[in-house]
Design an enzyme around this catalytic site. Sequence first.
Site, PDB file in Angstrom:
ATOM      1  N   ALA A   1       0.859  -1.572  -0.209  1.00  0.00           N
ATOM      2  CA  ALA A   1      -0.126  -0.173  -0.148  1.00  0.00           C
ATOM      3  C   ALA A   1       0.824   1.127  -0.074  1.00  0.00           C
ATOM      4  O   ALA A   1       0.657   2.349   0.591  1.00  0.00           O
ATOM      5  CB  ALA A   1      -0.839  -0.120   1.343  1.00  0.00           C
TER       6      ALA A   1
ATOM      7  N   ARG B   1      -3.144   9.747  -9.351  1.00  0.00           N
ATOM      8  CA  ARG B   1      -4.539   9.489 -10.443  1.00  0.00           C
ATOM      9  C   ARG B   1      -5.700  10.541  -9.106  1.00  0.00           C
ATOM     10  O   ARG B   1      -7.213  10.785  -9.529  1.00  0.00           O
ATOM     11  CB  ARG B   1      -4.793   8.611 -10.607  1.00  0.00           C
ATOM     12  CG  ARG B   1      -3.419   8.923 -12.180  1.00  0.00           C
ATOM     13  CD  ARG B   1      -3.232   7.139 -12.897  1.00  0.00           C
ATOM     14  NE  ARG B   1      -2.930   6.098 -12.021  1.00  0.00           N
ATOM     15  CZ  ARG B   1      -3.034   5.137 -12.551  1.00  0.00           C
ATOM     16  NH1 ARG B   1      -3.266   4.942 -13.595  1.00  0.00           N
ATOM     17  NH2 ARG B   1      -2.479   4.495 -11.816  1.00  0.00           N
TER      18      ARG B   1
ATOM     19  N   THR C   1       7.565  -3.762  -6.614  1.00  0.00           N
ATOM     20  CA  THR C   1       6.283  -4.241  -5.624  1.00  0.00           C
ATOM     21  C   THR C   1       7.435  -5.076  -5.001  1.00  0.00           C
ATOM     22  O   THR C   1       6.646  -5.836  -3.969  1.00  0.00           O
ATOM     23  CB  THR C   1       5.540  -4.962  -6.528  1.00  0.00           C
ATOM     24  OG1 THR C   1       6.128  -5.740  -7.690  1.00  0.00           O
ATOM     25  CG2 THR C   1       3.816  -4.399  -7.233  1.00  0.00           C
TER      26      THR C   1
ATOM     27  N   TYR D   1     -31.951  23.560  27.613  1.00  0.00           N
ATOM     28  CA  TYR D   1     -30.164  23.895  27.738  1.00  0.00           C
ATOM     29  C   TYR D   1     -30.362  25.651  27.871  1.00  0.00           C
ATOM     30  O   TYR D   1     -31.297  26.016  27.336  1.00  0.00           O
ATOM     31  CB  TYR D   1     -29.766  23.638  26.044  1.00  0.00           C
ATOM     32  CG  TYR D   1     -28.456  24.743  26.042  1.00  0.00           C
ATOM     33  CD1 TYR D   1     -27.423  23.652  26.918  1.00  0.00           C
ATOM     34  CD2 TYR D   1     -27.826  25.321  25.231  1.00  0.00           C
ATOM     35  CE1 TYR D   1     -25.705  24.668  26.165  1.00  0.00           C
ATOM     36  CE2 TYR D   1     -26.997  25.722  24.492  1.00  0.00           C
ATOM     37  CZ  TYR D   1     -25.846  25.418  25.679  1.00  0.00           C
ATOM     38  OH  TYR D   1     -25.045  26.164  25.002  1.00  0.00           O
TER      39      TYR D   1
END
Length: 452
Positions: free
Chosen positions: A9, A15, A79, A384
Amino acid sequence: MAFSVVVLAAGKGTRMKSSLPKVLHPIGGIPMVQRIVNNAESLDATAVHLVYGHGGDQLKASVTGKQINWCLQEEQLGTGHAVQQAVPHISDKEDVMVLVGDAPLIQTATLQRLADVKATCDLALLTVELADPTGMGRIVRENGNITAIVEHKDATDAQREIKEINTGMMMMSGVDLKRWLKNLDSNNAQGELYLTDVIAMAAAEGKVIKAAQPDAVEEVEGINNRAQLAALERALQARQAHALMMDGVTLADPARLDIRGEVIAGQDVSIDINVVITGKVVLGNNVRIGPNCLLTNCTVADNAVIEANSIIDGADVGECCTVGPFGRLRPGAVMKAQSKVGNFVEMKKATLGEGAKANHLTYLGDAEVGDGANIGAGTITCNYDGVNKSKTRIGKNAFIGSNSSLVAPVEIGDNATVGAGSTVTTSVDDNALAVARARQRNIQDWPRPTKK
Ligand code: UD1
Ligand code: CA
């Protein structure tokens, strides 16, 4: 046999044109590399060596797993070089499965098949046949036996005719892999260290090399740009929708349901169009989801109905409840059985008791509503004060008249009634009526102003 996984990875993902590392782009709501890690974990891999190169901090902050071992590949030299980064962590006694981080639709069953094939040989490759194999590494066979992988850029015209391609996923023993990786060189068209060169080395040693195939080509398709990301997203959604239908869920249109996470559905659930499911959603039997609903990290129990345009996030909807149309349940909203939330009702950190109703235009925040209570249209729990959040408790079978403001902290007793239009600032006892609004004055024969 024990095995570890190496996930490649480190590619930049240029791209994608993104500040987010490519492998963190979500598909089906989950970062693509996380899907690979999840696969490895469900196969019981002893470790996942994640080879990364860019956005290390972002990756480490987003990807979770029990056995992740982060391996930095500072320069992307191919690789083979990527796998070399994991070598110090790979033992001789285990097998190694190499996966790619950007092919997120790979299924665990396919990887199991790869492992099963590896158990019968020395080197197992995951391959597919593509009508257009341009750009991919080709599987070279002699008399049917795999002898090499040749990259497209290095291939002869004859080799480019080969349709069987390398998916990049393979499995071999740690000892073999380490020995072969030492002998790689960058003597090729791209000047890189190719992992794929180990195949010819294995063949030269007389190793047995076999191939396994995925069920569908989409499983091994990589993502390089956002068009491919969108295409695989649709493929994943189609796969998930199909699985739901096979499990007995009716989908008005499988192409108009998006599951970005996980859904567990009972029997005879029906889901109308344009529903988006995020995180973990559990639907009981006979649940009906209307069109245009968003369901996030919630449970919807048996026979409940979610009408059109409702948003349910971090909430529990009980049996036989109905929500919407246009209901909004925020985190911590709990609807007990048979309760009802109607249009333009918002609940947050609030419980609606069994059979209780808030049918129109209401806000219930930090509130507890007892069984059988009726909350009139326009009721607001004023939780609140600008600084603190306070709680409103409404008793069983209480009746809150329309357009009431319940200023928290405040309690309305069991069977108590609040007159319409009241602003309630002090608690109301059981069975009492509270009316907190200006008394009405009627002036007889009142002359309307006239134009001067
Ligand atoms: C690779 C294969 C090819 C195969 C194809 C399948 C090689 C030499 N070629 O080609 O046979 O058909 O995948 O998609 O293996 N990576 C790193 N570090 C690097 C280079 C790549 O981690 O230095 C990672 C990438 O992030 C990606 C994977 O490895 O996840 C594949 O890299 P990529 O550049 O896409 O390889 P291809 O040239 O397409
Ligand atoms: Ca690729």
